[in-house]
Design a protein around this motif. Structure first.
Motif, short mmCIF file in Angstrom:
data_model
loop_
_atom_site.label_atom_id
_atom_site.label_comp_id
_atom_site.label_asym_id
_atom_site.label_seq_id
_atom_site.Cartn_x
_atom_site.Cartn_y
_atom_site.Cartn_z
N SER A 1 57.64 27.85 47.62
CA SER A 1 57.29 26.88 48.65
C SER A 1 55.87 27.05 49.16
O SER A 1 55.29 26.13 49.74
N LEU A 2 55.29 28.25 48.96
CA LEU A 2 53.91 28.51 49.39
C LEU A 2 52.95 28.57 48.21
O LEU A 2 51.76 28.81 48.41
N GLY A 3 53.45 28.39 47.02
CA GLY A 3 52.59 28.46 45.84
C GLY A 3 52.13 29.86 45.52
O GLY A 3 51.07 30.03 44.88
N ILE A 4 52.90 30.86 45.91
CA ILE A 4 52.51 32.27 45.68
C ILE A 4 53.20 32.79 44.42
O ILE A 4 54.42 32.65 44.27
N ASP A 5 52.44 33.36 43.53
CA ASP A 5 52.96 34.04 42.33
C ASP A 5 51.99 35.19 42.06
O ASP A 5 50.94 34.99 41.45
N ALA A 6 52.34 36.37 42.53
CA ALA A 6 51.39 37.48 42.55
C ALA A 6 51.94 38.70 41.85
O ALA A 6 53.15 38.98 41.90
N PRO A 7 51.08 39.48 41.21
CA PRO A 7 51.51 40.75 40.64
C PRO A 7 51.79 41.76 41.74
O PRO A 7 51.29 41.64 42.87
N VAL A 8 52.61 42.76 41.41
CA VAL A 8 53.04 43.76 42.39
C VAL A 8 52.56 45.13 41.95
O VAL A 8 52.64 45.49 40.77
N ILE A 9 52.08 45.91 42.93
CA ILE A 9 51.71 47.30 42.69
C ILE A 9 52.53 48.19 43.63
O ILE A 9 52.99 47.74 44.68
N GLY A 10 52.74 49.44 43.25
CA GLY A 10 53.51 50.36 44.07
C GLY A 10 52.69 50.97 45.18
O GLY A 10 51.50 51.27 45.01
N LEU A 11 53.32 51.16 46.35
CA LEU A 11 52.67 51.77 47.51
C LEU A 11 53.50 52.94 48.03
O LEU A 11 54.72 52.98 47.86
N ARG A 12 52.82 53.87 48.69
CA ARG A 12 53.49 55.02 49.29
C ARG A 12 53.08 55.14 50.75
O ARG A 12 52.31 54.30 51.25
N LEU A 13 53.57 56.17 51.44
CA LEU A 13 53.14 56.45 52.80
C LEU A 13 51.91 57.33 52.78
O LEU A 13 51.75 58.19 51.91
N ASP A 14 51.00 57.11 53.76
CA ASP A 14 49.80 57.93 53.83
C ASP A 14 50.09 59.22 54.61
O ASP A 14 51.24 59.52 54.95
N ARG A 15 49.07 59.98 54.92
CA ARG A 15 49.24 61.26 55.61
C ARG A 15 49.85 61.11 56.99
O ARG A 15 50.49 62.02 57.51
N ASN A 16 49.62 59.95 57.60
CA ASN A 16 50.15 59.69 58.95
C ASN A 16 51.51 59.00 58.91
O ASN A 16 51.97 58.47 59.93
N ARG A 17 52.14 59.01 57.76
CA ARG A 17 53.45 58.38 57.57
C ARG A 17 53.39 56.88 57.81
O ARG A 17 54.36 56.25 58.23
N GLN A 18 52.23 56.30 57.53
CA GLN A 18 52.05 54.86 57.63
C GLN A 18 52.04 54.27 56.21
O GLN A 18 51.52 54.88 55.28
N LEU A 19 52.60 53.09 56.06
CA LEU A 19 52.64 52.46 54.75
C LEU A 19 51.24 52.00 54.34
O LEU A 19 50.53 51.36 55.11
N GLU A 20 50.87 52.36 53.15
CA GLU A 20 49.58 51.94 52.62
C GLU A 20 49.57 50.42 52.41
O GLU A 20 50.60 49.75 52.48
N THR A 21 48.39 49.88 52.19
CA THR A 21 48.23 48.46 51.85
C THR A 21 47.50 48.35 50.52
O THR A 21 46.83 49.30 50.09
#
Length: 233
Positions: A94-114
């Motif tokens: 519905s938004l015209g989005i078709d994107a590849p996906v990459i894996g992410l982990r938590l950083d040193r501060n336990r925050q999710l990477e982008t």
């Protein structure tokens, strides 16, 4: 010449037999008439508002012939969760989005990477969460924009409830989620339990930035899409 003797008529041709037979036929016809339309039959019940008059149980086809309503459709059972398999792409038609996906982990501060700012058209998938279609909460994140222009989730806040989100997997299967709701949360009061708390079915959270933008602190809010698994293919 001797007079002829009259032969007796067979009993089944006698007048008495015919009278008895006529009486029996009349009695049978009266009995059938009572069963099909008399005071105690379905016709009487229909007029009096009995069981046959229930509008949900019988109707006519325009010629006075009764017909039954179709049986109500059975609810579709939820799909079975899929085994673990990493995601490869994310689609929001519905938004015209078709994107590849990459894996992410938590950083040193336990925050999710982008995803890296240099790759604004890619979606990040939290590797510590559920994979597409797996039981639990799957988490996908992406940028709203960068210094060079709009990013993959620039229009994420506009997705409507009921719209599908498709996550393709490395094993060739696709998990199809349906959007339940879209919310905007202030980053200072982000409800971790509501967004990431335990669930009993496969669910998906898609996050990006929202709210007001400041060069010093960035965006003030997060857009969160809540969805649950409705099909696999």
């Amino acid at each position: 010449m001797a007079p002829r003797r009259r032969r007796r008529r067979p009993w089944h041709r006698s007048r008495a037999y015919r009278l008895v037979r006529t009486a029996l036929l009349a009695a049978v016809l009266v009995t059938v008439g009572v069963r099909c339309g008399g005071a105690g039959g379905p016709a009487a019940s229909l007029q009096a508002g009995g069981p046959a008059a229930d509008p949900g149980s019988a109707r006519t086809d325009g010629r006075g012939v009764g017909r039954e309503d179709p049986a109500p459709a059975r609810p579709t059972p939820p799909p079975r969760p899929l085994p673990r398999s990493r995601p490869t792409s994310l689609r929001i038609p519905s938004l015209g989005i078709d994107a590849p996906v990459i894996g992410l982990r938590l950083d040193r501060n336990r925050q999710l990477e982008t995803p890296p700012l240099g790759r604004p058209k890619e979606v990040g998938w939290y590797q510590g969460g559920a994979t597409p279609g797996e039981s639990g909460i799957a988490i996908a994140v992406g940028h709203r924009d960068t210094r060079t222009g709009p990013a993959v989730f620039a229009a994420l806040a506009q997705v409507k409830p009921g719209k599908p989100i498709e996550a393709k997997r490395a094993d060739g299967r696709t998990a199809v989620y349906t959007v339940d709701r879209v919310k905007v949360f202030d980053k200072a009061d982000f409800p971790d339990k509501e967004v990431y708390g335990p669930v009993r079915r496969p669910e998906l959270r898609v996050l990006t930035c929202g709210g007001l933008f400041s060069r010093r602190t960035g965006y003030s809010s997060n857009v969160v899409v809540f969805a649950h698994l409705t099909a696999t293919k």
